[in-house]
Each structure stands twice: as structure tokens, then as C-alpha cells.
Design a protein around this motif. Structure first.
Motif, mmCIF file in Angstrom:
data_model
loop_
_atom_site.group_PDB
_atom_site.id
_atom_site.type_symbol
_atom_site.label_atom_id
_atom_site.label_comp_id
_atom_site.label_asym_id
_atom_site.label_seq_id
_atom_site.Cartn_x
_atom_site.Cartn_y
_atom_site.Cartn_z
ATOM 1 N N ARG A 1 -132.589 -68.940 -19.295
ATOM 2 C CA ARG A 1 -131.459 -68.087 -19.954
ATOM 3 C C ARG A 1 -131.936 -66.612 -19.946
ATOM 4 N NH1 ARG A 1 -129.349 -71.938 -24.550
ATOM 5 N NH2 ARG A 1 -128.657 -73.593 -23.226
ATOM 6 N N SER A 2 -131.126 -65.461 -19.706
ATOM 7 C CA SER A 2 -131.676 -64.382 -19.789
ATOM 8 C C SER A 2 -130.096 -63.720 -20.428
ATOM 9 C CB SER A 2 -132.079 -63.649 -18.666
ATOM 10 O OG SER A 2 -131.344 -64.050 -17.652
ATOM 11 N N ALA B 1 -134.163 -74.024 -30.088
ATOM 12 C CA ALA B 1 -135.362 -73.498 -30.128
ATOM 13 C C ALA B 1 -135.837 -73.718 -28.591
ATOM 14 C CB ALA B 1 -136.384 -74.014 -31.219
ATOM 15 N N PRO B 2 -136.414 -72.592 -28.175
ATOM 16 C CA PRO B 2 -136.938 -72.900 -26.780
ATOM 17 C C PRO B 2 -137.706 -73.907 -26.633
ATOM 18 C CG PRO B 2 -137.245 -70.495 -27.615
ATOM 19 C CD PRO B 2 -136.716 -71.412 -28.794
ATOM 20 N N TYR C 1 -143.323 -62.539 -16.257
ATOM 21 C CA TYR C 1 -143.813 -63.532 -17.380
ATOM 22 C C TYR C 1 -144.339 -64.919 -16.996
ATOM 23 C CZ TYR C 1 -140.608 -60.262 -19.609
ATOM 24 O OH TYR C 1 -139.917 -59.139 -20.095
ATOM 25 N N PRO D 1 -137.558 -64.077 -20.997
ATOM 26 C CA PRO D 1 -136.559 -65.370 -20.806
ATOM 27 C C PRO D 1 -136.881 -66.238 -21.808
ATOM 28 C CG PRO D 1 -138.191 -64.414 -18.886
ATOM 29 C CD PRO D 1 -138.496 -63.748 -19.883
ATOM 30 N N THR D 2 -135.733 -67.134 -21.987
ATOM 31 C CA THR D 2 -135.680 -68.056 -22.862
ATOM 32 C C THR D 2 -135.478 -69.465 -21.772
ATOM 33 O OG1 THR D 2 -134.649 -66.909 -24.676
ATOM 34 C CG2 THR D 2 -134.526 -69.098 -24.705
ATOM 35 N N GLY E 1 -142.411 -71.801 -23.554
ATOM 36 C CA GLY E 1 -142.830 -70.248 -24.029
ATOM 37 C C GLY E 1 -142.814 -69.590 -22.723
ATOM 38 N N CYS E 2 -142.615 -68.295 -23.038
ATOM 39 C CA CYS E 2 -142.918 -67.407 -22.082
ATOM 40 C C CYS E 2 -143.730 -66.137 -22.434
ATOM 41 C CB CYS E 2 -141.594 -66.743 -21.544
ATOM 42 S SG CYS E 2 -140.585 -67.837 -20.429
ATOM 43 N N VAL F 1 -134.951 -73.583 -22.369
ATOM 44 C CA VAL F 1 -134.678 -74.501 -23.470
ATOM 45 C C VAL F 1 -134.172 -75.874 -22.444
ATOM 46 C CG1 VAL F 1 -133.579 -72.903 -24.902
ATOM 47 C CG2 VAL F 1 -132.033 -74.033 -23.306
#
Length: 852
Positions: free
Chosen positions: A463-464, A435-436, A448, A425-426, A439-440, A428
Motif C-alpha cells: 500500500r502507498s 500493523a505492517p 526501499y 510503502p506499507t 518492514g521497509c 501488510v
């Protein structure tokens, strides 16, 4: 909801923008289609969906207030960019085009977009030129992009690929779901009864029909996008626009879709297994069961689900999800390492011997020890040959964190985890497309952990792939609660003989001790998630996640009770306890040198800062004592009047109490009848805990469980005197030790230290020791449990709990007390109490003081 609908175009522009374009509206992440219908228009205006007809009438009236402005926008793309604050100025016109397209039933000449638009507006105009619509869509896309880059909570708009459309092409593609889409899917469900229980068959059948139907362009695009993700073995698609459409139509048609069911098995402090069932997005269908048989039956009653096929096959596989917790999975491919296996009665004889020792749980059995996946697959080979069941479509799950109202607590030790099969996953910051921000890291397959270097606060987008997303709102500190007690809870006191405390306390500590981040995060999380009380099924996993391995989560939970942070209450007509937050209160105390104030209850970070600032402003000095790294810190103040502090903070005040003179003053339950209970566990004196078979002893302590799982467990002590029954586990264990003459605690180095693995002092005794010694109970590095106590206090506890405190110097004989008083020049007082002479500063109740 408000009763009045918008009356002019600026008001509609504002309402529609808020509903469909912001991240707080209909969804999160990029916009790929719009569902604008009479119902959604009404909801955008702040009314109920039932007001759809009135909303449509009001919307049309606002659009026609100035016809030439409307025509100019549709035909030439000219519109007032300052129609309403923080709005694009064109969205009301674009919403009109989506609404008109979504209301079309087919592709006949009388149902084309342009005639339909003229018919809806009630105007005599051909609308042969509608190039302004495409212009406005591009303008909206650019406006939303600018707002997002500026950090405002607006979603991006993804326009369909431009195949040379210059008029209504974008509208036709973005209109989903339409009325004809709902008609098409409704007829599909009518013609294929029962197909909803098998998602794979449902989608394969739909694939053959969608292309041949008169469904909208939007449905074609949404289905193709969804089906491609499904075929690539992705299942966390519940938030996809196509699947949300399927669920809405199924609900309207009373079609039962397959549920995403979670079944967890976990032990309580006695090792007795409990089985908890949760249904995704249906909290009212959650339940807890004492046997696997009962849990399996409950899963069957839920209808089609991801677990129904395996339960019907007669076996369930559990993967490890915590230190002592296991979660049911439909396939072996979801597991790693070792598993536990549940078997129905008909399979136990056939395959049970291949899986080692089994534990009965109703008519079902569960492997006592974990077994390797290879061994379990080999034992169940005949059943697995039929093929493993398919996975059910589920959502991208944000789990394992703590909620405070509608926000996640952003403390680093308790950040939530993300479960998804859509890849890494992201996360933001909202409005940031670069950039994110967080972090995951994958910690298990498809699980995660969120990583951050500092506490998290703010709004973020998760977001995915497959066009799914979620909105995460973090706060660094918990919101302050209103202090209201949840309903349907019953007090469960452990000691029923107390008097007002008049004795002096130890001298208060100086300074403000630092608290380790993990402990501070855990205490904040306990407060944040305790608004309606904690169930043990939810609280123990949180403790296990943060505490080090040598600290028992059940011991830590008891330390929270002894420190007044949490209070256990019985759930009315249900098994188990609910742990509510202790009310914040100021307790006036007096040492030999000064007055002081101790803080009782659960105090979050925001209130703790208020306390520090108020004490400082009133000229006092706040203190915080941390006895050991995983002991609950003790907070108080000196040099400030309690009346002024109470007025400044608005907190309650509370008078401290101590145990009275009566020994063994437990709150038992003599009227309880055991006909509706079964004897489940027996106390083992050798193991120091409840087990299935216990150990031979003159005194027997047993645990009884209600047959219908509708009432609290009962603890029965028998063998050395009249049989006593308790609903308090703590009281029952203490009573059993007293009757058996087996000590629970010994006095050593100014501390009462637990001898065995289990057992605690009754709550009122623990609170008295806390008040007089200004020290919370201690969780020892060795894994033990202790209370700060002087020799005289230990003597008093021994008098209150005869034979439960180890004999020795703590319980010296009367002649020794007299000799000690003589050696001190009678500086120590001699007092006759409880049939014996004691010396020193043992606490006296009001009657003792008056007699001495």
C-alpha cells in the motif's frame, strides 16, 4: 475461457464478486470506483470481451427472473444474504446500478438514471424510491470489512463522503469510467493531437476542461485525486484508476503515450560494455546493444519516453545502480555522488575535455571513469539552462527480486525492492488492516528494501499513498520445474573427446554440511528464476547483490557450470549466452570401498528434501559437502541402490565420462568467416584479461563482434601456428595459453590453482575432476579459483593441455617416476602413455586399460 455464461442470479453474484471485490480480481487495495460495462461483464463471466452483448442479455435475464425480489432490493434494501456462498448477496443489484449509470450519455431529461434503469430492464416502473441502493452500498462496505478482518482476500470499499445522499448518490460517485467519460477523453485526444507525449501539458489542459464537461461525478473525483498527487511531485501513479483509464482510451484510439524506458550499461567478464533497454509493461520491446549509439537510436525508435528529450539533446546521465552497473536518468536531481555521462558526436569535442577520459561507443562516447555531479553539471551547463526534462508517470515498481511462476521468492537475501516516490510503502498481510507485516527501509532516494527476520511466505498488500497498491505473493521455496529446455538455443561444448569413466573415486564424505543462508538463498533463487533460462544481464546483478566483494560474480557463475548447476547455451542468431538449469540426474560411482550416488544438476529445496527422505527410507545415508563458504555444495548418497532411488524419485540416471587421450580437443569453429565482424578486444598477457589494446606477444588472442549484433562473438587465436576460431571463450583462452607457453594453473596442496585473473579448465575436464574427487570447484578467499586434484590428475591435465599447467613436481621426468616406483617396492604402477613413463593412479581411458 468458458463458452457458457451464467444463467441465474446466484451464478452472476458469484462471478461479479470474484471479479470486482477480491484481491485476485481487478486490483489490490481499497475500491474507490467500479468499471462495469458490457466488456467487463463478459470477462467477469469468464468469456472474451467481445461477448459483451451476450453477457448483458444474460445478466438482465437473471435479474428479471424474479422482478419483485429485484424491486425490493432496489427500493427497500431487502436481499437474500445467502444468495451465493462467500458472496454479499447484494452485489449483483449494485452492479446493475453501476452499469446503468455508466451507460448514460449526458444529463438530459431522457438520460436520467431512473428512466434509464426502467428502459434497460424493459419495465413500466418510475423507480421514484431507490433508498435501497444506499442501504445495500453500506451493507456491502460492512460485509467486505468483516471478510478482510477474517483474513479473506477481499478488498475494502471506500464510499464517497456522505453529503446526505439516501438513494443513488453513491452509485453516481462510484461509477467510473462511464461511457460519457470515454467519449469525453476520446474527443479530447482527437482535438489535441500529439499532446499525449507531454504529460504535464496533457494534465494541465485536462484540468481546464474536466470541470466544464458533462463527465461523470466519478471522473471528477478520480481526476482531482490524481492531479493533487501529481502536483505534489509524485510520479509513481501508473496504477491510479484515473491514469489506467487514460491509458485504456489512448490505446483504443491508437494514441502514443510516453513510455517509461530504462537504459542500463553494464560490462561483461571482459569489461566490454553492453547497453540494455527495457520498456515498462512491454517486455517484447526489450533489447541489448553493444554501443551507446545503437542504444540511443533504439530509444528514439520507441517514440515519446522519459529519456527521449535527453537523447535528443545529445547527452545521457547514468547513476550507479550496482557494483559495475549504471542506469540512465532524465535529471541530475535523481543522482547521488558520482555519475557517468554519455555524449553524442557533436558534443564530444565541445564538453568532452571537461569530463576526463572518454571511451568511444559507436558515434557516441562515455566517460571512462565516474565524475562528480557538480563537474558534470558544469560541463553541461549550456544544455541544462534549457531546463531538465520532466519525469514520466510510472508505476510503483517491485524490482530486484526473483519470480517463481507468478510468485516472488521469499528468501531473505533476495527479497525484492520497491521503487516509488509516494513515500515509505506499507506491506501488510492480505486482509489485515492493522500493523505492517513486513518492514521497509529506504536504501536510496525512492528505493526501499523489504526487511524480514525469516523467509517470507503468503499473500501481502503493498500500500502507498495516492490510492495505489499492489499484491505480493511470496513463497519460501521455488516451485519444481518441468525440466523442458527452452527453444532456439544451441549447445556450445568446450571439449569434444570423452570416454566412459571406469576409475575409482575418492571416499565419500560423512554427514550433511550446513550451508550459509546467503549461499542457500542464492542457489534457490538461481533455480527459481531459471525456468526459461537466465540471461547474463539478469543473472550477474543477482550474483553481485548476494556475493561478498572479494568473490567475482563471473567466477561464481563459472563454478555453477563446473558443478553442473547451470549450462550455457548460445542464443540462435543473437549475441550472448543463456544459462539453463542443469537437469537433475543420479550418477553412479564407485570408490575403493563402496558404491555411491552423486547428484548432478540444479536441485531446489523441495527436491533436495525429497532426496533426503527417499535415501533415508531406502536405508541409505545422504551426504552434502561444502568445501568453502562460497563453493557450490556437493550432494550424494551411499548405501542405496541407484535403481530403487531412481524409481522412488523419478529422476534420470547418467553415466560419468572423463576426457579421452587426445590433447587440445577443443571444439573450435574453423568454418567461421570474419567479413561480417569487427575486431573489438585483444588479450593482454600482462593484465590477464581482454583489453582494448592488449599487449605485444608472439601469440595473439582477439575478440570479434558481429557488425549487425546478430551473431555470436568469435575468439581468434593466431601467431604460433594455424589460426583457430572459437565461439567458446574458455577454449580460446586455454588454446592461447598453450600456444604461448604461458601456464594458467599450478598444482599446490592437492589443488590446481589459477595463476592469473582469468581462465578455466574446459568443462569436461572440470566434471571429471568433480566426479573422481567428489568436490566441486572452489572459490578461494583470496579471490582465486581452484579445482581439487591429486598429483596424478594434475599430470593428466597437463598432458591434455600442454604447457597450460605450470611445470614442476607435477610433471616429473620419467626417471623420477621409475625411482619413485622402486622406492615403493613397485606398489606404484609404471605406465607408458603419451610418449613418457608415469607412475601412480593417473586415470586411464578404455584403450589404455586394455593395453596395460
Amino acid at each position: 475461457m468458458r463458452a457458457e455464461l451464467p444463467t441465474n442470479l446466484p451464478q452472476w453474484e458469484e462471478a461479479l464478486t470474484r471479479r470486482f471485490l477480491t484481491a485476485a480480481g481487478e486490483g489490490v487495495g481499497p475500491i474507490r470506483s467500479f468499471d462495469i460495462s458490457p466488456e467487463t461483464l463478459a470477462m467477469a463471466a469468464g468469456s472474451d470481451a467481445f461477448a459483451g452483448a451476450q453477457a448483458v442479455s444474460s445478466f438482465k435475464k437473471a435479474l428479471l427472473t424474479n422482478k419483485w425480489t429485484l424491486y425490493s432490493a432496489l427500493e427497500d434494501g431487502s436481499f437474500n444474504r445467502k444468495l451465493a456462498p462467500d458472496c454479499p448477496g447484494c452485489f449483483a443489484y449494485l452492479a446493475l446500478t453501476i452499469f446503468v449509470d455508466s451507460q448514460r450519455d449526458g444529463d438530459g431529461a431522457s438520460d436520467q438514471f431512473r428512466p434509464k434503469l426502467a428502459s434497460f430492464l424493459g419495465v413500466d416502473r418510475s423507480f421514484s424510491k431507490l433508498a435501497g441502493i444506499a442501504t445495500m452500498w453500506r451493507s456491502l462496505r460492512d460485509w467486505l470489512l468483516r471478510q478482510a478482518k477474517a483474513g479473506k482476500p477481499f478488498r475494502r470499499l471506500v464510499l464517497p463522503d456522505d453529503d446526505g445522499w439516501n438513494q443513488i448518490g453513491h452509485t453516481v460517485r462510484l461509477s467510473f469510467p462511464s461511457r460519457r467519460d470515454r467519449t469525453f477523453l476520446g474527443h479530447f485526444f482527437d482535438q489535441h493531437a500529439g499532446i499525449a507525449s507531454d504529460e504535464k501539458t496533457l494534465l494541465a489542459t485536462l484540468r481546464n476542461l474536466v470541470d466544464r464537461s458533462n463527465a461523470s461525478k466519478g471522473l471528477h473525483d478520480a481526476f482531482d485525486e490524481f492531479y493533487a498527487a501529481y502536483q505534489s511531485e509524485q510520479r509513481a501513479l501508473a496504477e491510479h484508476r484515473f491514469w489506467k483509464f487514460v491509458l485504456s482510451v489512448a490505446e483504443a484510439r491508437n494514441v502514443e503515450m510516453s513510455s517509461d524506458v530504462a537504459l542500463e550499461v553494464y560490462p561483461d567478464e571482459d569489461g566490454l560494455l553492453h547497453f540494455k533497454i527495457d520498456v515498462a509493461n512491454k517486455s517484447d520491446r526489450a533489447s541489448v546493444h553493444s554501443t551507446l549509439q545503437s542504444a540511443v537510436a533504439a530509444v528514439g525508435r520507441l517514440g515519446p519516453s522519459n529519456l527521449r528529450k535527453v537523447t535528443e539533446a545529445g547527452y545521457i546521465v547514468f547513476k550507479r545502480v550496482g557494483t559495475s552497473r549504471w542506469s540512465a536518468v532524465p535529471r541530475f536531481s535523481d543522482c547521488r555522488g558520482e555519475v557517468k555521462v554519455g555524449l553524442s558526436n557533436r558534443l564530444t569535442a565541445a564538453v568532452g575535455t571537461k569530463l576526463g577520459r572518454l571511451r568511444l561507443s559507436g558515434d557516441w562516447s562515455l566517460t571512462n571513469d565516474p565524475v562528480s555531479i557538480a563537474r558534470a553539471e558544469d560541463a553541461l551547463r549550456r544544455l541544462l539552462a534549457k531546463g531538465e526534462p520532466t519525469l514520466t508517470i510510472s508505476g510503483v515498481t517491485v524490482t530486484g527480486g526473483v519470480r517463481t511462476d507468478h510468485h516472488w521468492l521469499g528468501r531473505r537475501s533476495v527479497l525484492p525492492r520497491i521503487e516509488t516516490d509516494l513515500g515509505l510503502p506499507t506491506i501488510v498481510a492480505e486482509g489485515d488492516n492493522h500493523a505492517p507485516a513486513l518492514g521497509c527501509k529506504e536504501i536510496e532516494p525512492n528505493l526501499y528494501a523489504i526487511r524480514s527476520r525469516r523467509p517470507v511466505a503468503g499473500v501481502f498488500e503493498l500500500r502507498s499513498s495516492a490510492s495505489t497498491g499492489a499484491r505480493l505473493h511470496f513463497v519460501a521455496d521455488a516451485f519444481v520445474r518441468d525440466g523442458q529446455r527452452p527453444a532456439n538455443l544451441v549447445d556450445a561444448p568446450e571439449w569434444n573427446d570423452t570416454v566412459r569413466m571406469l576409475s575409482r573415486t575418492a571416499e565419500p564424505p560423512q554427514g550433511w554440511d550446513a550451508v550459509p543462508e546467503a549461499l542457500d538463498d542464492l542457489l534457490e533463487a538461481i533455480y527459481a528464476g531459471g525456468r526459461r533460462g537466465w540471461s547474463e544481464a539478469d543473472l550477474i546483478p543477482l550474483l553481485e547483490r548476494v556475493l561478498p566483494g572479494e568473490i567475482s560474480p563471473w567466477d561464481f557463475l563459472r563454478s555453477l557450470q563446473d558443478a553442473t548447476v547451470l549450462t550455457p547455451l548460445l542464443r540462435a542468431r543473437h549475441r550472448g549466452r543463456t544459462w539453463i538449469l542443469g537437469h537433475v540426474a543420479l550418477v553412479p560411482l564407485r570408490s575403493r570401498a563402496q558404491d555411491l550416488i552423486l547428484v548432478d544438476g540444479s536441485v531446489p529445496a523441495l527436491q533436495r528434501r525429497d532426496f533426503e527422505q527417499a535415501v533415508k527410507a531406502l536405508g541409505g545415508s545422504a551426504f552434502r559437502r561444502l568445501a568453502l563458504p562460497w563453493s557450490v555444495p556437493l550432494t550424494g548418497a551411499t548405501g542405496v541402490a541407484i535403481e530403487k532411488l531412481q524409481e522412488r524419485l523419478g529422476w534420470l540416471t547418467k553415466s560419468p565420462t572423463i576426457p579421452g587421450r587426445r590433447a587440445a580437443a577443443f571444439d573450435d569453429d574453423p568454418q567461421r568467416r570474419l567479413e561480417a565482424y569487427r575486431r573489438e578486444y585483444v588479450w593482454s598477457w600482462d593484465a590477464g584479461r581482454f583489453t582494448f589494446d592488449g599487449s605485444p606477444s608472439r601469440v595473439c588472442l582477439t575478440r570479434w563482434i558481429h557488425l549487425g549484433e546478430r551473431d555470436h562473438d568469435v575468439y581468434v587465436v593466431s601467431g604460433a601456428g594455424p589460426e583457430r576460431m572459437f565461439v567458446s571463450r574458455c577454449s580460446a583462452i586455454a588454446e592461447a595459453h598453450m600456444q604461448a607457453g604461458r601456464a594458467m594453473y599450478r598444482f599446490e596442496a592437492d589443488r590446481l590453482v589459477r595463476i592469473g585473473r582469468d581462465g578455466f579448465l574446459p568443462d569436461r575436464i572440470a566434471h571429471w575432476l568433480r566426479y573422481e574427487n567428489l568436490a566441486n570447484p572452489q572459490l578461494l578467499p583470496s579471490g582465486g579459483y581452484g579445482y581439487q586434484a591429486s598429483r596424478d590428475q594434475a599430470t593428466t591435465v597437463a598432458r591434455l593441455l600442454p604447457r597450460a599447467i605450470e611445470a614442476g613436481v607435477t610433471l616429473r621426468a620419467s626417471w623420477d617416476a621409475v625411482a619413485s616406483a622402486r622406492r615403493s617396492g613397485f606398489a606404484e604402477r609404471l605406465v607408458f602413455t603419451g610418449g613418457r613413463i608415469v607412475s601412480g593412479r593417473a586415470p586411464l581411458d578404455a584403450t589404455q586399460r586394455s593395453n596395460s
